[in-house]
Design an enzyme around this catalytic site. Structure first.
Site, short mmCIF file in Angstrom:
data_model
loop_
_atom_site.label_atom_id
_atom_site.label_comp_id
_atom_site.label_asym_id
_atom_site.label_seq_id
_atom_site.Cartn_x
_atom_site.Cartn_y
_atom_site.Cartn_z
CB CYS A 1 2.16 -3.45 -3.60
SG CYS A 1 3.56 -3.62 -4.75
CE LYS B 1 1.51 -0.71 -7.36
NZ LYS B 1 2.55 -1.75 -7.40
CG ASP C 1 -0.06 -4.24 -7.44
OD1 ASP C 1 -0.59 -3.23 -7.93
OD2 ASP C 1 1.15 -4.25 -7.09
C1 VGL Z 1 4.59 -6.50 -5.63
C2 VGL Z 1 6.69 -7.39 -5.62
C3 VGL Z 1 6.95 -6.86 -6.87
C4 VGL Z 1 3.29 -6.34 -4.92
C5 VGL Z 1 4.82 -5.96 -6.88
O1 VGL Z 1 2.25 -6.09 -5.58
O2 VGL Z 1 3.28 -6.46 -3.67
N1 VGL Z 1 5.53 -7.19 -5.01
N2 VGL Z 1 6.01 -6.15 -7.49
#
Ligand code: VGL
Ligand code: ZN
Length: 198
Positions: free
Chosen positions: A152, A107, A9
């Site tokens: 994540c 995702k 991410d």
């Molecule tokens: C994430 C919160 C919501 C992350 C993704 O990448 O850690 N955290 N969506």
């Protein structure tokens, strides 16, 4: 080559100026790019929510970002709207090297369920298909980097360890959100699961 680098991410919304900014999130981009050159495979994940996703606080009257609610699949932190499909915030950090990526795995695209882990959605059951991809390619040693350490990255690394992969989290190439002690908790859970914190 049995070794994969999994970059979690590294998107604009998780970097300073983004909707769910992680402190120092942009500091790790150059180091992640450098790490790619030694990897047998590079996999990027991309948080990819439809507008109005159920993990957004905006969808729950009377709730604010970072509240925790009970969903049918368990507790869910409510987040600011972030990483909406096709938005600038959902795009990868502009300096992230996309050319080395063998796979970009999206995702969190189902409206009713969040997906922190690269392997399973937050019900811990619905598969993203990543396990099959890695096993089919014979990739058994996994290094995790990216954002956020305590959500994540940790959930992905914990699932990987449970699935029997050899797992390392490269701490210098991760940054965390740290919500109500989540960094300390994630670190303890990773250690207990046999994940190497390098
Ligand atoms: C994430 C919160 C919501 C992350 C993704 O990448 O850690 N955290 N969506
Ligand atoms: Zn998300």
């Amino acid at each position: 080559m049995t070794h994969a680098l999994i970059v979690i991410d590294m998107q604009n919304d998780f970097c300073p100026g983004g909707a769910l900014a992680v402190a120092g999130g942009d500091e790790i981009v150059a180091g992640i790019n450098a790490q790619m050159s030694g990897a047998g495979a590079v996999i990027l994940t991309q948080d990819w929510h439809p507008a109005g996703h159920s993990s957004f606080a905006s969808q729950h009257a009377g709730h604010a970002p970072f509240d925790v609610i009970e969903m049918d699949y368990g507790p869910q932190v409510l987040w600011p709207d972030h990483c909406v499909q096709g938005s600038a915030g959902a795009a990868f950090h502009p300096q992230l090297d996309l050319n080395r990526a063998d796979l970009i795995l999206r995702k969190g695209f189902r409206a009713g369920i969040d997906s922190y882990s690269a392997f399973f959605e937050n019900d811990h059951k619905t598969s993203t298909g990543l396990e099959g991809y890695l096993r089919t390619r014979g990739l058994i040693q996994l290094d995790f980097v990216g954002l956020a350490t305590d959500f994540c990255v940790a959930w992905s690394a914990l699932d990987a360890a449970r699935l029997g992969f050899e797992v390392r989290v490269l701490g210098d190439l991760c940054r965390g959100i740290n919500l109500d002690g989540s960094m300390v908790r994630a670190t303890a859970e990773l250690r207990a699961a046999g994940v190497v914190l390098a």
